[in-house]
Write a protein that holds these residues in place. Sequence first.
Motif, mmCIF file in Angstrom:
data_model
loop_
_atom_site.group_PDB
_atom_site.id
_atom_site.type_symbol
_atom_site.label_atom_id
_atom_site.label_comp_id
_atom_site.label_asym_id
_atom_site.label_seq_id
_atom_site.Cartn_x
_atom_site.Cartn_y
_atom_site.Cartn_z
ATOM 1 N N ASN A 1 25.380 2.855 22.073
ATOM 2 C CA ASN A 1 23.990 3.021 21.654
ATOM 3 C C ASN A 1 23.915 2.523 20.217
ATOM 4 O OD1 ASN A 1 21.395 3.737 20.996
ATOM 5 N ND2 ASN A 1 21.622 5.914 21.448
ATOM 6 N N ASP A 2 23.279 1.373 20.041
ATOM 7 C CA ASP A 2 23.118 0.800 18.703
ATOM 8 C C ASP A 2 21.954 1.505 18.018
ATOM 9 O OD1 ASP A 2 23.005 -0.798 16.445
ATOM 10 O OD2 ASP A 2 21.973 -2.442 17.462
ATOM 11 N N VAL A 3 22.214 2.730 17.583
ATOM 12 C CA VAL A 3 21.173 3.536 16.929
ATOM 13 C C VAL A 3 20.691 2.799 15.682
ATOM 14 C CG1 VAL A 3 20.624 5.776 15.920
ATOM 15 C CG2 VAL A 3 22.257 5.631 17.826
ATOM 16 N N SER A 4 19.371 2.768 15.508
ATOM 17 C CA SER A 4 18.772 1.910 14.479
ATOM 18 C C SER A 4 17.766 2.696 13.647
ATOM 19 C CB SER A 4 18.061 0.723 15.138
ATOM 20 O OG SER A 4 18.945 -0.014 15.959
ATOM 21 N N VAL A 5 17.876 2.557 12.344
ATOM 22 C CA VAL A 5 16.899 3.115 11.410
ATOM 23 C C VAL A 5 15.978 1.960 11.029
ATOM 24 C CG1 VAL A 5 16.588 4.293 9.197
ATOM 25 C CG2 VAL A 5 18.573 4.820 10.629
ATOM 26 N N ARG A 6 14.813 1.888 11.687
ATOM 27 C CA ARG A 6 14.019 0.666 11.657
ATOM 28 C C ARG A 6 13.492 0.310 10.267
ATOM 29 N NH1 ARG A 6 15.761 -1.884 16.103
ATOM 30 N NH2 ARG A 6 15.176 -0.818 18.037
ATOM 31 N N ASP A 7 13.071 1.290 9.476
ATOM 32 C CA ASP A 7 12.540 0.936 8.151
ATOM 33 C C ASP A 7 13.647 0.402 7.250
ATOM 34 O OD1 ASP A 7 13.518 3.528 8.356
ATOM 35 O OD2 ASP A 7 12.021 4.430 7.064
ATOM 36 N N TRP A 8 14.837 0.981 7.317
ATOM 37 C CA TRP A 8 15.948 0.469 6.524
ATOM 38 C C TRP A 8 16.458 -0.852 7.090
ATOM 39 C CZ3 TRP A 8 18.761 2.665 2.287
ATOM 40 C CH2 TRP A 8 18.156 3.815 1.749
ATOM 41 N N GLN A 9 16.337 -1.047 8.383
ATOM 42 C CA GLN A 9 16.725 -2.319 8.996
ATOM 43 C C GLN A 9 15.932 -3.473 8.395
ATOM 44 O OE1 GLN A 9 16.623 -2.262 13.322
ATOM 45 N NE2 GLN A 9 16.032 -4.414 13.400
ATOM 46 N N ARG A 10 14.664 -3.217 8.061
ATOM 47 C CA ARG A 10 13.798 -4.269 7.540
ATOM 48 C C ARG A 10 14.012 -4.547 6.059
ATOM 49 N NH1 ARG A 10 8.764 -1.325 10.556
ATOM 50 N NH2 ARG A 10 9.135 -2.148 12.658
ATOM 51 N N LEU A 11 14.789 -3.705 5.401
ATOM 52 C CA LEU A 11 14.977 -3.869 3.960
ATOM 53 C C LEU A 11 15.868 -5.053 3.616
ATOM 54 C CD1 LEU A 11 15.428 -0.160 2.800
ATOM 55 C CD2 LEU A 11 13.410 -1.610 2.531
ATOM 56 N N ALA A 12 16.766 -5.420 4.546
ATOM 57 C CA ALA A 12 17.720 -6.493 4.249
ATOM 58 C C ALA A 12 17.819 -7.419 5.447
ATOM 59 C CB ALA A 12 19.103 -5.918 3.916
ATOM 60 N N PRO A 13 17.829 -8.732 5.238
ATOM 61 C CA PRO A 13 17.893 -9.685 6.355
ATOM 62 C C PRO A 13 19.139 -9.533 7.218
ATOM 63 C CG PRO A 13 17.264 -10.807 4.323
ATOM 64 C CD PRO A 13 17.683 -9.420 3.941
ATOM 65 N N THR A 14 20.198 -8.955 6.678
ATOM 66 C CA THR A 14 21.431 -8.802 7.450
ATOM 67 C C THR A 14 21.346 -7.706 8.503
ATOM 68 O OG1 THR A 14 22.351 -7.213 5.877
ATOM 69 C CG2 THR A 14 22.805 -9.562 5.473
ATOM 70 N N LEU A 15 20.347 -6.829 8.447
ATOM 71 C CA LEU A 15 20.141 -5.697 9.353
ATOM 72 C C LEU A 15 21.124 -4.551 9.109
ATOM 73 C CD1 LEU A 15 19.588 -7.493 12.803
ATOM 74 C CD2 LEU A 15 17.928 -7.068 10.991
ATOM 75 N N THR A 16 22.169 -4.786 8.338
ATOM 76 C CA THR A 16 23.276 -3.821 8.249
ATOM 77 C C THR A 16 22.822 -2.452 7.765
ATOM 78 O OG1 THR A 16 24.858 -5.600 7.850
ATOM 79 C CG2 THR A 16 25.529 -3.396 7.185
ATOM 80 N N LEU A 17 21.895 -2.398 6.816
ATOM 81 C CA LEU A 17 21.485 -1.100 6.278
ATOM 82 C C LEU A 17 20.829 -0.223 7.330
ATOM 83 C CD1 LEU A 17 20.089 -1.960 2.726
ATOM 84 C CD2 LEU A 17 22.328 -1.042 3.336
ATOM 85 N N GLY A 18 20.178 -0.829 8.298
ATOM 86 C CA GLY A 18 19.536 -0.035 9.337
ATOM 87 C C GLY A 18 20.410 0.272 10.528
ATOM 88 N N LYS A 19 21.617 -0.266 10.551
ATOM 89 C CA LYS A 19 22.467 -0.171 11.731
ATOM 90 C C LYS A 19 23.759 0.612 11.517
ATOM 91 C CE LYS A 19 20.029 -3.017 14.440
ATOM 92 N NZ LYS A 19 19.585 -2.687 15.820
ATOM 93 N N SER A 20 23.991 1.094 10.305
ATOM 94 C CA SER A 20 25.342 1.554 9.959
ATOM 95 C C SER A 20 25.426 2.996 9.499
ATOM 96 C CB SER A 20 25.916 0.653 8.849
ATOM 97 O OG SER A 20 26.041 -0.671 9.301
ATOM 98 N N TRP A 21 24.353 3.768 9.665
ATOM 99 C CA TRP A 21 24.399 5.158 9.212
ATOM 100 C C TRP A 21 25.465 5.926 9.986
ATOM 101 C CZ3 TRP A 21 20.552 7.387 5.758
ATOM 102 C CH2 TRP A 21 19.648 6.435 5.258
ATOM 103 N N ASP A 22 26.079 6.893 9.322
ATOM 104 C CA ASP A 22 27.100 7.713 9.969
ATOM 105 C C ASP A 22 26.566 8.295 11.274
ATOM 106 O OD1 ASP A 22 28.646 7.162 7.774
ATOM 107 O OD2 ASP A 22 28.834 9.240 7.092
ATOM 108 N N THR A 23 27.385 8.269 12.298
ATOM 109 C CA THR A 23 27.149 8.747 13.668
ATOM 110 C C THR A 23 26.294 7.791 14.492
ATOM 111 O OG1 THR A 23 25.113 10.092 13.394
ATOM 112 C CG2 THR A 23 27.234 11.143 12.837
ATOM 113 N N HIS A 24 25.851 6.662 13.940
ATOM 114 C CA HIS A 24 24.898 5.805 14.642
ATOM 115 C C HIS A 24 25.564 4.726 15.497
ATOM 116 C CE1 HIS A 24 21.094 6.859 12.089
ATOM 117 N NE2 HIS A 24 21.698 7.916 12.604
ATOM 118 N N GLY A 25 26.810 4.966 15.895
ATOM 119 C CA GLY A 25 27.490 4.063 16.814
ATOM 120 C C GLY A 25 28.199 4.804 17.926
ATOM 121 N N PRO A 26 27.511 5.668 18.675
ATOM 122 C CA PRO A 26 28.200 6.335 19.789
ATOM 123 C C PRO A 26 28.659 5.318 20.815
ATOM 124 C CG PRO A 26 25.818 6.749 19.873
ATOM 125 C CD PRO A 26 26.091 6.073 18.568
#
Length: 305
Positions: A170-195
Amino acid sequence: MSRFGYAFAPMKYLTFRKEDRWGIGCLIGDQVYSWAHASGDPRNSVWLVSCMSVNLIEYQELPDIGEIKLPAPLSSLTLGPVIPYPPKFLAIGLNYADHVAETGREKPQFPVVFNKQRTCANGPYADVYKPRETEMLDYEGELAFVIGRRCRRVSAADAPKVIAGYTIVNDVSVRDWQRLAPTLTLGKSWDTHGPMGPWLVTPDELGDPHNLPIRTYVNGALRQESNTRHLMWNCYQLVEILSTVFTLEPGDVIATGTPAGVGMAMDPPTFLNADDVVRVEIDGIGHIENRIIDEPEPLSFIDGD
């Protein structure tokens, strides 16, 4: 041949915890057989994957790292991420045409590749944290594969040789933080967000990875339903593209993208909140299921202080 008297393939491999000890093993029926306890360090699962490549399974058994433990019922164990500390955790965006359409984006001419930091890896049934910094927490059910052999510049035709197996992410996504950087990494990497999990299914066990029904439910309501045959770049093509650029290593996790039905694209957008339950199913693999909880205290720490 293994100490069970048969080759390792086909098989389902997993990491687990019993009491305060981690282990690695395989699932046979409803019993988990453990090769060794990992002395509190589940990173040994990466070493296990390096022994699982398609070419080695017939000729090499696992080194002797301890007596096989008596089997334990699956229900008695807490499962960890298939790869708790993946060397690389990569994901592909916009890889289903229906998902591209629901986002209003143009179809990409090349795979959209981004990093999920490996510290987001989470168990298949563990809680997922809702950070206090967002009200835009979303789900993305995906097929993932795990690399089993160190490799570079592998053709799509040879890609099956380097894939150790397949799992669910489950690629859990924080959508507002995802939009902050073109790499998407900030919205995709929060702790526990890769079950991920619940186990790694070897290619011989799974069969064709490109004809698997995939579904995502939120609180029992079906949100995503598709089939991996609709991937625009399939697993083998992704191996070819990624390994052209950099060396792939045993334990690397690659999530292949999500189909239509994400919360962001609903009308109105519908995001995850505490107590929501997200279940992702892929036929031939199984399911993962995670409850959303508010991120618990302490929210900050410094080791050693």
